[in-house]
Design an enzyme around this catalytic site. Structure first.
Site, mmCIF file in Angstrom:
data_model
loop_
_atom_site.group_PDB
_atom_site.id
_atom_site.type_symbol
_atom_site.label_atom_id
_atom_site.label_comp_id
_atom_site.label_asym_id
_atom_site.label_seq_id
_atom_site.Cartn_x
_atom_site.Cartn_y
_atom_site.Cartn_z
ATOM 1 N N LYS A 139 0.845 -1.191 0.000
ATOM 2 C CA LYS A 139 0.000 0.000 0.000
ATOM 3 C C LYS A 139 0.880 1.240 0.000
ATOM 4 O O LYS A 139 1.917 1.278 0.678
ATOM 5 C CB LYS A 139 -0.908 -0.035 1.237
ATOM 6 C CG LYS A 139 -1.918 1.088 1.347
ATOM 7 C CD LYS A 139 -2.790 0.850 2.581
ATOM 8 C CE LYS A 139 -3.782 1.969 2.824
ATOM 9 N NZ LYS A 139 -4.618 1.712 4.018
ATOM 10 N N SER A 189 -9.447 2.169 2.932
ATOM 11 C CA SER A 189 -8.274 2.809 2.356
ATOM 12 C C SER A 189 -7.305 1.816 1.732
ATOM 13 O O SER A 189 -6.516 2.195 0.876
ATOM 14 C CB SER A 189 -7.561 3.671 3.397
ATOM 15 O OG SER A 189 -6.926 2.893 4.374
ATOM 16 N N SER A 248 -9.958 -0.745 7.471
ATOM 17 C CA SER A 248 -9.388 -0.606 6.130
ATOM 18 C C SER A 248 -8.480 -1.734 5.683
ATOM 19 O O SER A 248 -7.912 -1.658 4.604
ATOM 20 C CB SER A 248 -8.659 0.724 5.981
ATOM 21 O OG SER A 248 -9.460 1.578 5.181
#
Length: 568
Positions: free
Chosen positions: A155, A235, A259
């Site tokens: 990420k 997210s 998330s």
């Protein structure tokens, strides 16, 4: 205590590894493909570059045909959708597969599929060099563990010294950080191939009151690979969508509240939010040190468990894998006698509740005792959490930003967004930034009392429920069916099932449970503090019993129903 936890991880991994290998693996084919990368606008193959263009499946094209072509061209003889890390390591040990061939296969798949779902921001131009180094270690008979040579996506709020780390914001889109996040160092030391960076909800969904999950100014909008006009949630949207589309073997997400697990549930994959403190927060763009953690996302529990062992420094990170631990086969009656508390959330809709009912029936048929529960204090948790996060974000982002070029504090970040129209192309607001700037300091007695009550009630909500019913875990729906993505509307209500474990700092694990109208729904399992190993073991048994995973079909739409929910 630490050595006992390492032995526990090792025993868990050993059992899961042997079970995965005994399940069998596709027959290998000889040969390896030439290097094929992915860069904007297509062109000649490359080991890396931008992941916003390339040769993409045209609208209306059968994506499966593109996937099959690229996998077959790679000549690795495995199904990237279903192969596990232990199966891959067994092939590498036999010499019938190399990390270079596996990495090439994933780069080819990225080139074919990534533009359709926009889950990736960039691939790492050194990926094939990393893979070649792993191949050399395997040839010497000296692999570093189960992740050696395995492609991993990160990420883009996780610092990498050689790749930009943006948190989705143009404010951080300049030079890369000076050093890797601690968890990236662990992955590199384990021999993992850092394949690239995934898109995310900008600033981990902590900028606007009505954000659109999966959108960032840097990467645009990530799409749900099951139904492309639907949202990927939370997210860690890009990490989940990339794993669902088999663009890497595993990906790393982060969670403050929901998330990791919500994107996992909504994209039909496994997501593990570890107990707070087991994975270092150093070098991860923060929201709150009191709740933030990184964790693994994968297509199966064994891959998530192996990745968690590396991230947390478990003994299995060094000695697990196909040639390592042999603690015994998973018991076929692994659910027998387990007590699971079923927390229904009617607000997620009758179709989700029907998935939960079918799940409970299957668990009971496998010998589990399932009792209905309602963890207490949920209303008060909802009242207390957000004010605490506002204060913590101001403190923690101001501590992080001076390590980077660009705005050096939250006030400067707010000014940057006002001056850059591209930051407002999906939604204009930065209300959470502004509220955080005005929030009480974390030294304020009122804040400290609120955080203390919040953490205490969250822990009690799980501890008291588990003790009262003698439970091994609490189970709840992870997510509603994915809602349609709409910048003007944004996401809707917060999904409540992730909050108790997130605020308490306890582990949670989402595994695929079923579908509603082509849209995945996950089952969220929660347990007590540092019970990650037990939760992963239970999750593997639940996964085996439900057998709910299926590959995405990249459908353009399935109707106009809108679900609800947001996660950070």
């Amino acid at each position: 205590m630490r050595s006992r936890r390492k032995r526990s991880i090792a025993t868990l991994i050993g059992a899961l590894v042997v079970g995965s290998l005994c399940a069998g693996a596709p027959t290998p084919r000889a040969g390896a493909a030439e290097a094929a990368g992915y860069r904007s606008g297509g062109g000649s193959p490359s080991g890396g570059g931008s992941a916003t263009g390339g040769e993409a499946a045209a609208p209306g094209t059968d994506v499966d045909r593109y996937v099959d072509r690229y996998d077959q061209d790679a000549g690795i003889g495995v199904d990237l959708d279903t192969v596990t890390i232990p199966e891959l390591q067994a092939r590498m040990t036999r010499g019938s597969l190399t990390s270079s061939a596996l990495t090439t296969a994933y780069l080819r798949r990225i080139k074919a599929i990534a533009p359709k779902i926009r889950a990736l921001l960039r691939t790492d131009p050194t990926a094939l060099r990393q893979a070649a180094a792993s191949d050399a270690r395997h040839r010497r008979g000296d692999p570093r563990g189960p992740l050696d040579g395995i492609p991993v996506l990160l990420k883009d709020n996780i610092d990498t010294r050689d790749l930009p780390t943006t948190a989705g914001s143009l404010a951080l889109a300049g030079s890369p950080p000076d050093r890797d996040a601690a968890l990236v160092t662990r992955l590199r030391e384990a021999g993992a191939v850092i394949l690239g960076k995934t898109n995310l909800s900008e600033w981990a969904n902590f900028r606007a009151e009505k954000p659109t999950s999966g959108w960032s100014a840097v990467g645009g909008q990530t799409h749900n690979p099951y139904v492309l006009d639907r949202n990927p949630c939370g997210s860690s949207a890009g990490s989940a969508a990339a794993v669902a589309a088999s663009l890497a073997q595993v990906a790393i997400g982060t969670e403050t509240d929901g998330s990791i697990v919500c994107p996992a549930g909504m994209n039909g994959v496994v997501g593990h939010k570890p107990s707070l403190g087991l994975v270092s927060q150093a070098g991860v763009v923060p929201i709150s040190a009191e709740q933030d953690t990184a964790g693994p996302m994968a297509r199966n529990v064994i891959d998530a468990a192996l990745t968690f062992a590396v991230l947390s420094g478990g003994e299995a990170a060094r000695h697990g894998g196909s040639g390592g631990l042999r603690a015994g086969l998973p018991r076929p009656d692994g659910l027998r006698g387990k007590r699971i508390g079923l927390w229904r959330l009617p607000e997620l809709g009758p179709e989700v509740d029907a998935v939960l009912t079918r799940t409970a029936e299957r668990l009971r048929a496998a010998g589990a005792e399932v009792v209905e529960v309602t963890p207490p204090y949920q209303k008060r948790l909802a009242e207390l959490e957000f004010p605490a996060l506002l204060s913590e974000f101001h403190r923690d982002i101001d501590a992080y930003l001076p390590s980077r070029g660009g705005p050096q504090n939250l006030a400067a970040l707010i000014a940057f967004n006002r001056a850059h129209p591209a930051e407002r192309t999906c939604f204009a607001g930065q209300e959470l930034f502004e509220r955080a700037l005005a929030a009480p300091s974390t030294t304020d007695p009122k804040y400290r009392a609120g955080r203390a009550e919040l953490t205490d009630l969250a822990r009690r909500s799980i501890d008291e429920t588990m003790a009262a019913h003698r439970l091994d875990a609490i189970a709840a729906p992870t997510n509603p069916p994915a809602w349609t993505t709409d910048c003007a509307r944004g996401d809707n209500d917060v999904i409540p099932s992730s909050t108790p474990a997130a605020v308490a700092g306890y582990p949670s694990l989402s595994v695929p449970a079923g579908f509603v109208n082509e849209l995945p729904v996950g089952l969220l399992l929660m347990a007590g503090d540092r019970q990650d190993d037990e939760l992963l073991s239970l999750g593997a048994a639940v996964e085996h019993r439900l057998h709910a995973w299926r590959a995405p079909r990249y459908l353009p739409s399935v109707g106009n129903q809108a679900g609800s929910g947001a996660a950070r």
